[in-house]
Write a protein that holds these residues in place. Structure first.
Motif, PDB file in Angstrom:
ATOM      1  N   ARG A   1       0.808  -1.227   0.000  1.00  0.00           N
ATOM      2  CA  ARG A   1       0.000   0.000   0.000  1.00  0.00           C
ATOM      3  C   ARG A   1       0.837   1.271   0.000  1.00  0.00           C
ATOM      4  O   ARG A   1       0.437   2.268  -0.581  1.00  0.00           O
ATOM      5  CB  ARG A   1      -0.925   0.013   1.220  1.00  0.00           C
ATOM      6  CG  ARG A   1      -0.188  -0.051   2.536  1.00  0.00           C
ATOM      7  CD  ARG A   1      -1.118  -0.068   3.721  1.00  0.00           C
ATOM      8  NE  ARG A   1      -0.355   0.047   4.958  1.00  0.00           N
ATOM      9  CZ  ARG A   1      -0.833   0.589   6.061  1.00  0.00           C
ATOM     10  NH1 ARG A   1      -2.047   1.079   6.084  1.00  0.00           N
ATOM     11  NH2 ARG A   1      -0.084   0.646   7.142  1.00  0.00           N
ATOM     12  N   MET A   2       2.025   1.248   0.637  1.00  0.00           N
ATOM     13  CA  MET A   2       2.821   2.469   0.762  1.00  0.00           C
ATOM     14  C   MET A   2       3.615   2.798  -0.504  1.00  0.00           C
ATOM     15  O   MET A   2       3.927   3.958  -0.763  1.00  0.00           O
ATOM     16  CB  MET A   2       3.795   2.345   1.933  1.00  0.00           C
ATOM     17  CG  MET A   2       3.129   1.948   3.236  1.00  0.00           C
ATOM     18  SD  MET A   2       1.973   3.171   3.859  1.00  0.00           S
ATOM     19  CE  MET A   2       3.091   4.354   4.573  1.00  0.00           C
ATOM     20  N   LYS A   3       3.960   1.778  -1.288  1.00  0.00           N
ATOM     21  CA  LYS A   3       4.796   1.983  -2.467  1.00  0.00           C
ATOM     22  C   LYS A   3       4.051   1.777  -3.774  1.00  0.00           C
ATOM     23  O   LYS A   3       4.543   2.171  -4.834  1.00  0.00           O
ATOM     24  CB  LYS A   3       5.997   1.028  -2.428  1.00  0.00           C
ATOM     25  CG  LYS A   3       6.857   1.152  -1.165  1.00  0.00           C
ATOM     26  CD  LYS A   3       7.452   2.541  -0.995  1.00  0.00           C
ATOM     27  CE  LYS A   3       8.361   2.603   0.228  1.00  0.00           C
ATOM     28  NZ  LYS A   3       8.899   3.957   0.482  1.00  0.00           N
ATOM     29  N   GLY A   4       2.885   1.146  -3.709  1.00  0.00           N
ATOM     30  CA  GLY A   4       2.121   0.945  -4.923  1.00  0.00           C
ATOM     31  C   GLY A   4       2.630  -0.225  -5.751  1.00  0.00           C
ATOM     32  O   GLY A   4       3.586  -0.918  -5.383  1.00  0.00           O
ATOM     33  N   ASP A   5       2.008  -0.418  -6.905  1.00  0.00           N
ATOM     34  CA  ASP A   5       2.338  -1.527  -7.789  1.00  0.00           C
ATOM     35  C   ASP A   5       2.099  -1.081  -9.234  1.00  0.00           C
ATOM     36  O   ASP A   5       1.424  -0.097  -9.491  1.00  0.00           O
ATOM     37  CB  ASP A   5       1.451  -2.729  -7.449  1.00  0.00           C
ATOM     38  CG  ASP A   5       2.008  -4.032  -7.984  1.00  0.00           C
ATOM     39  OD1 ASP A   5       3.157  -4.027  -8.478  1.00  0.00           O
ATOM     40  OD2 ASP A   5       1.297  -5.051  -7.911  1.00  0.00           O
ATOM     41  N   GLY A   6       2.714  -1.782 -10.168  1.00  0.00           N
ATOM     42  CA  GLY A   6       2.513  -1.457 -11.573  1.00  0.00           C
ATOM     43  C   GLY A   6       3.639  -0.608 -12.148  1.00  0.00           C
ATOM     44  O   GLY A   6       4.627  -0.299 -11.478  1.00  0.00           O
ATOM     45  N   THR A   7       3.461  -0.219 -13.400  1.00  0.00           N
ATOM     46  CA  THR A   7       4.509   0.467 -14.161  1.00  0.00           C
ATOM     47  C   THR A   7       4.910   1.803 -13.541  1.00  0.00           C
ATOM     48  O   THR A   7       6.098   2.104 -13.362  1.00  0.00           O
ATOM     49  CB  THR A   7       4.053   0.699 -15.608  1.00  0.00           C
ATOM     50  OG1 THR A   7       3.724  -0.558 -16.208  1.00  0.00           O
ATOM     51  CG2 THR A   7       5.164   1.362 -16.416  1.00  0.00           C
ATOM     52  N   ILE A   8       3.946   2.632 -13.210  1.00  0.00           N
ATOM     53  CA  ILE A   8       4.256   3.953 -12.662  1.00  0.00           C
ATOM     54  C   ILE A   8       4.965   3.828 -11.320  1.00  0.00           C
ATOM     55  O   ILE A   8       5.971   4.506 -11.062  1.00  0.00           O
ATOM     56  CB  ILE A   8       2.965   4.789 -12.514  1.00  0.00           C
ATOM     57  CG1 ILE A   8       2.369   5.096 -13.889  1.00  0.00           C
ATOM     58  CG2 ILE A   8       3.251   6.088 -11.755  1.00  0.00           C
ATOM     59  CD1 ILE A   8       1.030   5.806 -13.833  1.00  0.00           C
ATOM     60  N   ALA A   9       4.461   2.963 -10.467  1.00  0.00           N
ATOM     61  CA  ALA A   9       5.082   2.766  -9.154  1.00  0.00           C
ATOM     62  C   ALA A   9       6.504   2.257  -9.293  1.00  0.00           C
ATOM     63  O   ALA A   9       7.408   2.661  -8.544  1.00  0.00           O
ATOM     64  CB  ALA A   9       4.245   1.795  -8.328  1.00  0.00           C
ATOM     65  N   GLN A  10       6.743   1.396 -10.259  1.00  0.00           N
ATOM     66  CA  GLN A  10       8.085   0.871 -10.478  1.00  0.00           C
ATOM     67  C   GLN A  10       9.021   1.953 -10.991  1.00  0.00           C
ATOM     68  O   GLN A  10      10.198   2.017 -10.599  1.00  0.00           O
ATOM     69  CB  GLN A  10       8.044  -0.301 -11.470  1.00  0.00           C
ATOM     70  CG  GLN A  10       9.372  -1.034 -11.628  1.00  0.00           C
ATOM     71  CD  GLN A  10       9.843  -1.681 -10.346  1.00  0.00           C
ATOM     72  OE1 GLN A  10       9.071  -2.351  -9.665  1.00  0.00           O
ATOM     73  NE2 GLN A  10      11.114  -1.492 -10.005  1.00  0.00           N
ATOM     74  N   GLN A  11       8.506   2.809 -11.852  1.00  0.00           N
ATOM     75  CA  GLN A  11       9.312   3.929 -12.350  1.00  0.00           C
ATOM     76  C   GLN A  11       9.737   4.854 -11.207  1.00  0.00           C
ATOM     77  O   GLN A  11      10.886   5.311 -11.156  1.00  0.00           O
ATOM     78  CB  GLN A  11       8.523   4.714 -13.398  1.00  0.00           C
ATOM     79  CG  GLN A  11       8.346   3.985 -14.719  1.00  0.00           C
ATOM     80  CD  GLN A  11       7.431   4.726 -15.666  1.00  0.00           C
ATOM     81  OE1 GLN A  11       6.704   5.647 -15.271  1.00  0.00           O
ATOM     82  NE2 GLN A  11       7.444   4.344 -16.938  1.00  0.00           N
ATOM     83  N   VAL A  12       8.823   5.119 -10.300  1.00  0.00           N
ATOM     84  CA  VAL A  12       9.133   5.954  -9.145  1.00  0.00           C
ATOM     85  C   VAL A  12      10.203   5.280  -8.278  1.00  0.00           C
ATOM     86  O   VAL A  12      11.174   5.926  -7.857  1.00  0.00           O
ATOM     87  CB  VAL A  12       7.860   6.227  -8.312  1.00  0.00           C
ATOM     88  CG1 VAL A  12       8.217   6.815  -6.945  1.00  0.00           C
ATOM     89  CG2 VAL A  12       6.923   7.156  -9.061  1.00  0.00           C
ATOM     90  N   LYS A  13      10.025   4.016  -8.015  1.00  0.00           N
ATOM     91  CA  LYS A  13      10.991   3.264  -7.210  1.00  0.00           C
ATOM     92  C   LYS A  13      12.372   3.294  -7.832  1.00  0.00           C
ATOM     93  O   LYS A  13      13.387   3.532  -7.152  1.00  0.00           O
ATOM     94  CB  LYS A  13      10.514   1.816  -7.048  1.00  0.00           C
ATOM     95  CG  LYS A  13      11.443   0.947  -6.216  1.00  0.00           C
ATOM     96  CD  LYS A  13      10.898  -0.468  -6.111  1.00  0.00           C
ATOM     97  CE  LYS A  13      11.850  -1.359  -5.309  1.00  0.00           C
ATOM     98  NZ  LYS A  13      11.320  -2.755  -5.204  1.00  0.00           N
ATOM     99  N   ASP A  14      12.440   3.059  -9.130  1.00  0.00           N
ATOM    100  CA  ASP A  14      13.730   3.037  -9.832  1.00  0.00           C
ATOM    101  C   ASP A  14      14.376   4.424  -9.844  1.00  0.00           C
ATOM    102  O   ASP A  14      15.595   4.549  -9.674  1.00  0.00           O
ATOM    103  CB  ASP A  14      13.532   2.544 -11.266  1.00  0.00           C
ATOM    104  CG  ASP A  14      13.120   1.072 -11.330  1.00  0.00           C
ATOM    105  OD1 ASP A  14      13.287   0.371 -10.321  1.00  0.00           O
ATOM    106  OD2 ASP A  14      12.620   0.649 -12.391  1.00  0.00           O
ATOM    107  N   THR A  15      13.563   5.450 -10.053  1.00  0.00           N
ATOM    108  CA  THR A  15      14.104   6.813 -10.090  1.00  0.00           C
ATOM    109  C   THR A  15      14.692   7.200  -8.743  1.00  0.00           C
ATOM    110  O   THR A  15      15.763   7.807  -8.671  1.00  0.00           O
ATOM    111  CB  THR A  15      13.008   7.817 -10.496  1.00  0.00           C
ATOM    112  OG1 THR A  15      12.472   7.452 -11.766  1.00  0.00           O
ATOM    113  CG2 THR A  15      13.567   9.227 -10.577  1.00  0.00           C
ATOM    114  N   LEU A  16      13.996   6.844  -7.676  1.00  0.00           N
ATOM    115  CA  LEU A  16      14.512   7.183  -6.352  1.00  0.00           C
ATOM    116  C   LEU A  16      15.801   6.410  -6.061  1.00  0.00           C
ATOM    117  O   LEU A  16      16.733   6.952  -5.458  1.00  0.00           O
ATOM    118  CB  LEU A  16      13.477   6.890  -5.272  1.00  0.00           C
ATOM    119  CG  LEU A  16      13.894   7.422  -3.906  1.00  0.00           C
ATOM    120  CD1 LEU A  16      13.748   8.945  -3.854  1.00  0.00           C
ATOM    121  CD2 LEU A  16      13.100   6.793  -2.778  1.00  0.00           C
TER     122      LEU A  16
END
Length: 356
Positions: free
Chosen positions: A309-324
């Motif tokens: 719930r805190m980080k999300g799932d899917g393409t957009i959430a993964q892009q955010v994770k990778d960018t950070l």
């Protein structure tokens, strides 16, 4: 932006308290008349009410929020952050999660006394207590009441591990206490900065400290060896998601030791409040932002599953994770937040430990 936006507030309306059934519905002929006539039926002033809790330190059951115990001197928050997950907690006090959350602030003057009772109790072992697990302990009323400062004085007295989460520069008022705690390695501070844009800040968080002031907090605390983590919380697709790299770069230059984030999730009544706000304040982007938030949570605006719930799932959430991850590797490599020291507290509470 719509002409009927309520200035100085995040939520643009009150919402029904879901714990009130039809038997609790309040009918007010005066309010109904004003609404029919197009008149303002209520003022926009903030009201303050003292409450008298029996306990102050709360055990946090959720495994994905990074704290075991929290303490909140205030319920409700005048900052008015439209996305705030804590809005729903105001319903337990008999209020709504919308404008009520911002305009009806409950305060706990007996918090310092309850806090000292807790940390001196027989079975307490010195686990870190985080101030502001729910609402900001440095919201505007703190300037007058100083409940948070008095709590910090208790924590310093007992040399107890302490965490703080805030987005208000008022924390610098208590620099004298924080510096003494830092010498004992019993303090860490999390500063919430969601954007480097004042325009975005004013939309999302209308009564918070300016971005300039929050950046100053990072700089001043870091200069005084008080460990600071910046929280980009929440990241909202197509609103502030593009700012990850420049924000991490900026706070690293000011001395931040770490950066973390959450993806926005619109739990409970917050979904209705946020949607109403979006269509009124950013109508040209509202649909896109709401759709992208839903994309991060399996097609819903909220996700209550722990661990996701805190980080999300899917393409957009993964892009955010990778960018950070890239940003932290580039700007925050070899930095970390310290593990707070409970030994000073334990020795003070039980002098016999010094024999070992």
């Amino acid at each position: 932006m719509s002409d009927n936006v309520l200035k100085g507030r995040g939520a643009q309306k009150n919402v029904h308290n879901r714990f009130f059934n039809d038997q609790h519905e309040t009918l007010d002929e005066y309010l109904n008349f004003c609404e029919a006539e197009g008149e303002e039926a209520e003022n926009n002033k903030t009201k303050y009410l003292e409450v008298f809790p029996k306990t102050f330190v709360n055990k946090v059951e959720s495994p994905d929020v990074g704290m075991a115990f929290s303490a909140n001197p205030y319920q409700g928050c005048e900052h008015g952050c439209v996305y705030c997950y804590a809005r729903n907690s105001h319903e337990y006090w008999g209020y709504g999660a919308g404008l009520d959350f911002e305009r009806n602030i409950l305060y706990k003057k007996n918090a310092p006394k309850l806090l000292e009772q807790k940390i001196t109790s027989k079975n307490w072992e010195g686990s870190t207590i985080v101030f502001s697990g729910n609402t900001d302990c440095y919201q505007p009323l703190e300037r007058k009441l100083e409940i948070t400062r008095k709590c910090l004085e208790v924590m310093l007295k007992w040399k107890h591990p302490t965490g703080i989460i805030t987005k208000n520069s008022l924390i610098l008022r208590d620099l004298d206490i924080l510096k003494e705690m830092a010498k004992l390695n019993t303090i860490s501070v999390n500063i919430s900065i969601t954007s480097l844009s004042e325009d975005t800040r004013r939309l999302l968080e209308p009564r918070t400290a300016s971005i300039k002031q929050r950046l100053k907090v990072v700089k001043v605390l870091s200069e005084n060896d008080i460990p600071v983590r910046v929280m980009m919380a929440p990241i909202i697709p197509s609103l502030n998601s593009h700012e990850i790299l420049p924000l991490v770069k900026k706070v690293s230059e000011l001395g931040a030791r770490d950066m973390n984030y959450t993806m926005v999730r619109l739990n409970g009544q917050v979904a209705e409040i946020f949607k109403d706000w979006a269509y009124k304040t950013i109508p040209d982007r509202a649909e896109r932002i709401l759709n992208q938030i839903a994309e991060c949570h399996g097609g819903n605006l909220n996700d209550s599953n722990w661990g996701r719930r805190m980080k999300g799932d899917g393409t957009i959430a993964q892009q955010v994770k990778d960018t950070l991850a890239i940003a932290k590797k580039r700007y925050l490599a070899d930095r970390n937040m310290p593990v707070l020291d409970a030994s000073h507290y334990l020795q003070l509470k039980n002098p016999q430990l010094r024999m070992f």
